[in-house]
Design a protein around this motif. Structure first.
Motif, PDB file in Angstrom:
ATOM      1  N   LEU A   1      46.352  36.512  47.620  1.00 30.71           N
ATOM      2  CA  LEU A   1      45.391  37.608  47.623  1.00 30.71           C
ATOM      3  C   LEU A   1      44.002  37.064  47.953  1.00 30.71           C
ATOM      4  O   LEU A   1      43.666  35.936  47.597  1.00 30.71           O
ATOM      5  CB  LEU A   1      45.359  38.287  46.254  1.00 30.71           C
ATOM      6  N   ALA A   2      43.208  37.899  48.618  1.00 26.10           N
ATOM      7  CA  ALA A   2      41.853  37.474  48.982  1.00 26.10           C
ATOM      8  C   ALA A   2      40.984  37.455  47.732  1.00 26.10           C
ATOM      9  O   ALA A   2      41.009  38.391  46.932  1.00 26.10           O
ATOM     10  CB  ALA A   2      41.267  38.413  50.012  1.00 26.10           C
ATOM     11  N   ILE A   3      40.214  36.385  47.580  1.00 28.24           N
ATOM     12  CA  ILE A   3      39.396  36.225  46.372  1.00 28.24           C
ATOM     13  C   ILE A   3      38.350  37.324  46.275  1.00 28.24           C
ATOM     14  O   ILE A   3      37.987  37.768  45.176  1.00 28.24           O
ATOM     15  CB  ILE A   3      38.764  34.816  46.335  1.00 28.24           C
ATOM     16  N   LEU A   4      37.878  37.839  47.410  1.00 25.15           N
ATOM     17  CA  LEU A   4      36.881  38.911  47.376  1.00 25.15           C
ATOM     18  C   LEU A   4      37.481  40.164  46.741  1.00 25.15           C
ATOM     19  O   LEU A   4      36.850  40.828  45.913  1.00 25.15           O
ATOM     20  CB  LEU A   4      36.407  39.205  48.798  1.00 25.15           C
ATOM     21  N   ILE A   5      38.720  40.485  47.109  1.00 24.37           N
ATOM     22  CA  ILE A   5      39.372  41.688  46.575  1.00 24.37           C
ATOM     23  C   ILE A   5      39.686  41.495  45.094  1.00 24.37           C
ATOM     24  O   ILE A   5      39.467  42.391  44.277  1.00 24.37           O
ATOM     25  CB  ILE A   5      40.630  41.987  47.410  1.00 24.37           C
ATOM     26  N   ILE A   6      40.167  40.293  44.737  1.00 21.39           N
ATOM     27  CA  ILE A   6      40.397  39.996  43.326  1.00 21.39           C
ATOM     28  C   ILE A   6      39.100  40.165  42.550  1.00 21.39           C
ATOM     29  O   ILE A   6      39.074  40.716  41.449  1.00 21.39           O
ATOM     30  CB  ILE A   6      40.940  38.558  43.171  1.00 21.39           C
TER      31      ILE A   6
ATOM     32  N   VAL B   1      38.463  43.801  41.864  1.00 23.32           N
ATOM     33  CA  VAL B   1      39.378  44.303  40.834  1.00 23.32           C
ATOM     34  C   VAL B   1      38.892  43.858  39.456  1.00 23.32           C
ATOM     35  O   VAL B   1      38.791  44.658  38.520  1.00 23.32           O
ATOM     36  CB  VAL B   1      40.815  43.811  41.104  1.00 23.32           C
ATOM     37  N   PHE B   2      38.565  42.558  39.332  1.00 22.16           N
ATOM     38  CA  PHE B   2      38.111  42.059  38.028  1.00 22.16           C
ATOM     39  C   PHE B   2      36.758  42.644  37.658  1.00 22.16           C
ATOM     40  O   PHE B   2      36.472  42.831  36.469  1.00 22.16           O
ATOM     41  CB  PHE B   2      38.065  40.524  38.035  1.00 22.16           C
ATOM     42  N   ASN B   3      35.938  42.937  38.662  1.00 26.45           N
ATOM     43  CA  ASN B   3      34.660  43.573  38.384  1.00 26.45           C
ATOM     44  C   ASN B   3      34.882  44.895  37.657  1.00 26.45           C
ATOM     45  O   ASN B   3      34.241  45.184  36.650  1.00 26.45           O
ATOM     46  CB  ASN B   3      33.934  43.802  39.714  1.00 26.45           C
TER      47      ASN B   3
ATOM     48  N   GLN C   1      33.677  35.112  44.994  1.00 24.47           N
ATOM     49  CA  GLN C   1      33.810  35.695  43.662  1.00 24.47           C
ATOM     50  C   GLN C   1      32.480  36.247  43.186  1.00 24.47           C
ATOM     51  O   GLN C   1      32.417  37.327  42.596  1.00 24.47           O
ATOM     52  CB  GLN C   1      34.233  34.643  42.634  1.00 24.47           C
ATOM     53  N   ILE C   2      31.420  35.462  43.440  1.00 30.60           N
ATOM     54  CA  ILE C   2      30.106  35.837  42.918  1.00 30.60           C
ATOM     55  C   ILE C   2      29.581  37.068  43.639  1.00 30.60           C
ATOM     56  O   ILE C   2      29.021  37.975  43.022  1.00 30.60           O
ATOM     57  CB  ILE C   2      29.157  34.635  43.031  1.00 30.60           C
ATOM     58  N   VAL C   3      29.829  37.142  44.962  1.00 26.90           N
ATOM     59  CA  VAL C   3      29.417  38.336  45.709  1.00 26.90           C
ATOM     60  C   VAL C   3      30.103  39.565  45.119  1.00 26.90           C
ATOM     61  O   VAL C   3      29.477  40.605  44.907  1.00 26.90           O
ATOM     62  CB  VAL C   3      29.762  38.166  47.202  1.00 26.90           C
ATOM     63  N   ALA C   4      31.393  39.438  44.808  1.00 27.10           N
ATOM     64  CA  ALA C   4      32.139  40.598  44.335  1.00 27.10           C
ATOM     65  C   ALA C   4      31.848  40.916  42.881  1.00 27.10           C
ATOM     66  O   ALA C   4      31.913  42.075  42.481  1.00 27.10           O
ATOM     67  CB  ALA C   4      33.634  40.355  44.513  1.00 27.10           C
ATOM     68  N   LEU C   5      31.529  39.919  42.070  1.00 30.57           N
ATOM     69  CA  LEU C   5      31.414  40.161  40.630  1.00 30.57           C
ATOM     70  C   LEU C   5      29.984  40.468  40.196  1.00 30.57           C
ATOM     71  O   LEU C   5      29.730  41.489  39.559  1.00 30.57           O
ATOM     72  CB  LEU C   5      31.932  38.945  39.854  1.00 30.57           C
ATOM     73  N   THR C   6      29.039  39.570  40.493  1.00 28.77           N
ATOM     74  CA  THR C   6      27.695  39.742  39.950  1.00 28.77           C
ATOM     75  C   THR C   6      26.628  39.770  41.027  1.00 28.77           C
ATOM     76  O   THR C   6      25.488  40.123  40.724  1.00 28.77           O
ATOM     77  CB  THR C   6      27.349  38.580  39.004  1.00 28.77           C
TER      78      THR C   6
ATOM     79  N   THR D   1      37.904  34.875  36.600  1.00 30.86           N
ATOM     80  CA  THR D   1      38.417  35.338  37.892  1.00 30.86           C
ATOM     81  C   THR D   1      38.842  34.166  38.773  1.00 30.86           C
ATOM     82  O   THR D   1      39.899  34.185  39.395  1.00 30.86           O
ATOM     83  CB  THR D   1      37.336  36.158  38.599  1.00 30.86           C
ATOM     84  N   THR D   2      37.999  33.126  38.800  1.00 27.58           N
ATOM     85  CA  THR D   2      38.297  31.974  39.643  1.00 27.58           C
ATOM     86  C   THR D   2      39.557  31.259  39.180  1.00 27.58           C
ATOM     87  O   THR D   2      40.413  30.905  39.996  1.00 27.58           O
ATOM     88  CB  THR D   2      37.103  31.000  39.604  1.00 27.58           C
ATOM     89  N   VAL D   3      39.662  31.053  37.870  1.00 30.66           N
ATOM     90  CA  VAL D   3      40.834  30.354  37.343  1.00 30.66           C
ATOM     91  C   VAL D   3      42.089  31.165  37.638  1.00 30.66           C
ATOM     92  O   VAL D   3      43.125  30.618  38.024  1.00 30.66           O
ATOM     93  CB  VAL D   3      40.662  30.106  35.828  1.00 30.66           C
ATOM     94  N   TRP D   4      42.004  32.464  37.470  1.00 31.97           N
ATOM     95  CA  TRP D   4      43.161  33.332  37.722  1.00 31.97           C
ATOM     96  C   TRP D   4      43.681  33.123  39.135  1.00 31.97           C
ATOM     97  O   TRP D   4      44.886  33.051  39.359  1.00 31.97           O
ATOM     98  CB  TRP D   4      42.742  34.803  37.532  1.00 31.97           C
ATOM     99  N   GLN D   5      42.756  33.010  40.090  1.00 32.93           N
ATOM    100  CA  GLN D   5      43.207  32.881  41.471  1.00 32.93           C
ATOM    101  C   GLN D   5      43.562  31.444  41.828  1.00 32.93           C
ATOM    102  O   GLN D   5      44.557  31.197  42.488  1.00 32.93           O
ATOM    103  CB  GLN D   5      42.109  33.382  42.416  1.00 32.93           C
TER     104      GLN D   5
END
Lengths: 297, 98
Positions: free
Chosen positions: A119-124, A127-129, A234-239, A166-170
Motif C-alpha cells: 500500500l502507498a504510504i501516503l494513502i495509509i 487512513v491513519f489521519n 507520512q508527514i504530509v498526510a498526517l500532520t 503509522t510508519t512502523v505499521w507500514q
C-alpha cells in the motif's frame, strides 16, 4: 593487423552488453546525475526558484547551521528515525520468528503481514489521519478514558507518536520479509543439536538465531534508518509538519522552503548537507554493525 | 557454544551406517515433537488484527454515504453506496490524466 582483430573481437562480444548498459547509463546520467549537479551548483547561489540569481559562495551553508527551523528538523528527523528503526526491527523480528515457527495457516498469515508493504504510504497516512482524528477519540470516550480522547496529531508534544505508529505499521512488513528470508537460511540441525543440549528458547535465539541472521539484521537496520531519515509522505498526510513546526522533517523543510518558500538555493544547500549526512550515517552503521556480525570461520 | 556443537557432532561419525540416519530425519517433520503450536497461532492471529482492522476500516469507509461517517468509523455501513467509486473515478479524471 593484430590490433584491429583484437578490437573487433572486443567489439563483437559486448555489443548486446552496450545495448543494455548504455541506455541505462544515459538515462541515469540525464535524469539523476545532471539534476544532482545542478542542485549542488544552485546551493552556491541565492536563487529563489524564479527570477535572477547571484553566486553567494558558501554563505547558504553557514546560514544553515544558524537556522532554528533547520536544526529543529534535524533533531526531529533523527529522533523519529532512531525510535522507528528500533521499533520496526524489534516488531518485525518478533513477527518473523512467529511466522517461521510451526503455526497453522502459515502462508495466509505471511500474506497478511505483507499487505502494508504494497500500500502507498501516503494513502495509509490519510487512513491513519482519520483514525487518529475521529475513530480513536470516539473509542476512548466510549470506554471512559476522556483524557486520551484528544486528537493525537493535534498535540505538539505527541504528534510524532502518531507518525511513528503509522510508519512502523507500514515499514515492518518489508523487514518481516527480510527476516523471514534470513530465518529460513538457518539449518534445523542446529536447533536439534541445541535441543539435545537442553538450550532454552531464549538461549537458542541468542546463541543461534540472532548470530546467524546478523547480516539480515545489519541490512534491515541500515535500510530502515536511511528511509526513516528521508521521511516525507507520512508527514504530509498526517500532520503536514504541524502543529506549528513540531513534526517537520528535513525533507519536508527542503520541499516547503525550496519550492513554496522562495529559498531554492538555500534549501539546495540543506539538501547537499542532508545527502552527506545520510551517506555518512549509513556508512558508519554498516561498518559498526558488520563488525559485530558473527564470523564462523 | 562451539564446545557444545563439537560434543554433539562428535558421536555422529561413530555410527557410520547411513540407512539408520535417513529415516530418522524423515520422521521428524511429520509429527514427533509437537506439531502445530496453537498458542503461537492465536498470538499471531491477534497481531494480524493490527493489519486487518485498518484495512477493514478503509473498505467500510469507502462504501459509506457521507452522513454515515460519524462515530468511530468501524460500524458496518447501513446502506452501501457504490457511487463513491464512480465519483472517485470521475473526480480524479483517472485515465485522462495519465
Amino acid at each position: 593487423m593484430s590490433t584491429p582483430r583484437i578490437r573487433s573481437s572486443i567489439a563483437k562480444t559486448p555489443r548486446t552488453f552496450y545495448w543494455m548498459v548504455v541506455p541505462a547509463v544515459v538515462i541515469f546520467f540525464a535524469l539523476h546525475t545532471i539534476p544532482v549537479l545542478t542542485g549542488m551548483f544552485f546551493s552556491l547561489t541565492n536563487y529563489a526558484g524564479y527570477g535572477t540569481w547571484n553566486l553567494v559562495g558558501l554563505s547558504n551553508y553557514i546560514n544553515l547551521f544558524q537556522d532554528d527551523r533547520v536544526l529543529n528538523s534535524y533533531g526531529f528527523t533523527f529522533g523519529f528515525a532512531i525510535v522507528s528503526t528500533i521499533l520496526v526491527n524489534v516488531i518485525a523480528l518478533a513477527i518473523a520468528l512467529g511466522l517461521n515457527s510451526k503455526i497453522k495457516f502459515q502462508a495466509a498469515f505471511r500474506g497478511v503481514f505483507f499487505i502494508p508493504y504494497v500500500l502507498a504510504i501516503l494513502i495509509i497516512g490519510y487512513v491513519f489521519n482519520y483514525l487518529f482524528a475521529n475513530s480513536f477519540p470516539a473509542i476512548f470516550t466510549a470506554i471512559g478514558l476522556p483524557s486520551l480522547s484528544d486528537n493525537l496529531l493535534a498535540s505538539p508534544d505527541f504528534a510524532w507518536v502518531g507518525i511513528v505508529i503509522t510508519t512502523v505499521w507500514q515499514a515492518a512488513a518489508f523487514n518481516v520479509i527480510l527476516y523471514l528470508a534470513g530465518l529460513q537460511t538457518i539449518s534445523a540441525d542446529l536447533y536439534e543439536a541445541a535441543a539435545i543440549d537442553g538450550a532454552s528458547g531464549w538461549r537458542r535465539f541468542r546463541s543461534i538465531t540472532f548470530p546467524l541472521i546478523g547480516a539480515y539484521f545489519t541490512i534491515n537496520m541500515v535500510l530502515s534508518f536511511k528511509s526513516f531519515l528521508q521521511v516525507f509522505d507520512q508527514i504530509v498526510a498526517l500532520t503536514a509538519g504541524g502543529p506549528g513546526t513540531s513534526t517537520e522533517s528535513i525533507a519536508l523543510v527542503i520541499f516547503r522552503g525550496g519550492f513554496q518558500g522562495g529559498e531554492y538555493g538555500y534549501q539546495m544547500a540543506n539538501a547537499v548537507v542532508y545527502l552527506f549526512v545520510i551517506i555518512i550515517v549509513s556508512f558508519l552503521q554498516l561498518r559498526i554493525l558488520q563488525r559485530r556480525e558473527a564470523s564462523f570461520s | 557454544m562451539t564446545d557444545t556443537l563439537t560434543q554433539t557432532t562428535a558421536p555422529l561419525p561413530a555410527e557410520p551406517d547411513a540407512p539408520t540416519r535417513a529415516p530418522r530425519t524423515r520422521r521428524r517433520p511429520g509429527g514427533g515433537n509437537g506439531g502445530t503450536n496453537w498458542w503461537l497461532t492465536a498470538l499471531i492471529a491477534v497481531c494480524s488484527l493490527t493489519v486487518l482492522i485498518p484495512l477493514y476500516f478503509t473498505v467500510v469507509t469507502a462504501l459509506k454515504t457521507p452522513d454515515q461517517l460519524g462515530g468511530t468509523g468501524f460500524e458496518l455501513p447501513t446502506s452501501i453506496r457504490w457511487e463513491n467509486f464512480a465519483d472517485a473515478y470521475q473526480l480524479t479524471n483517472f485515465p485522462g490524466r495519465c
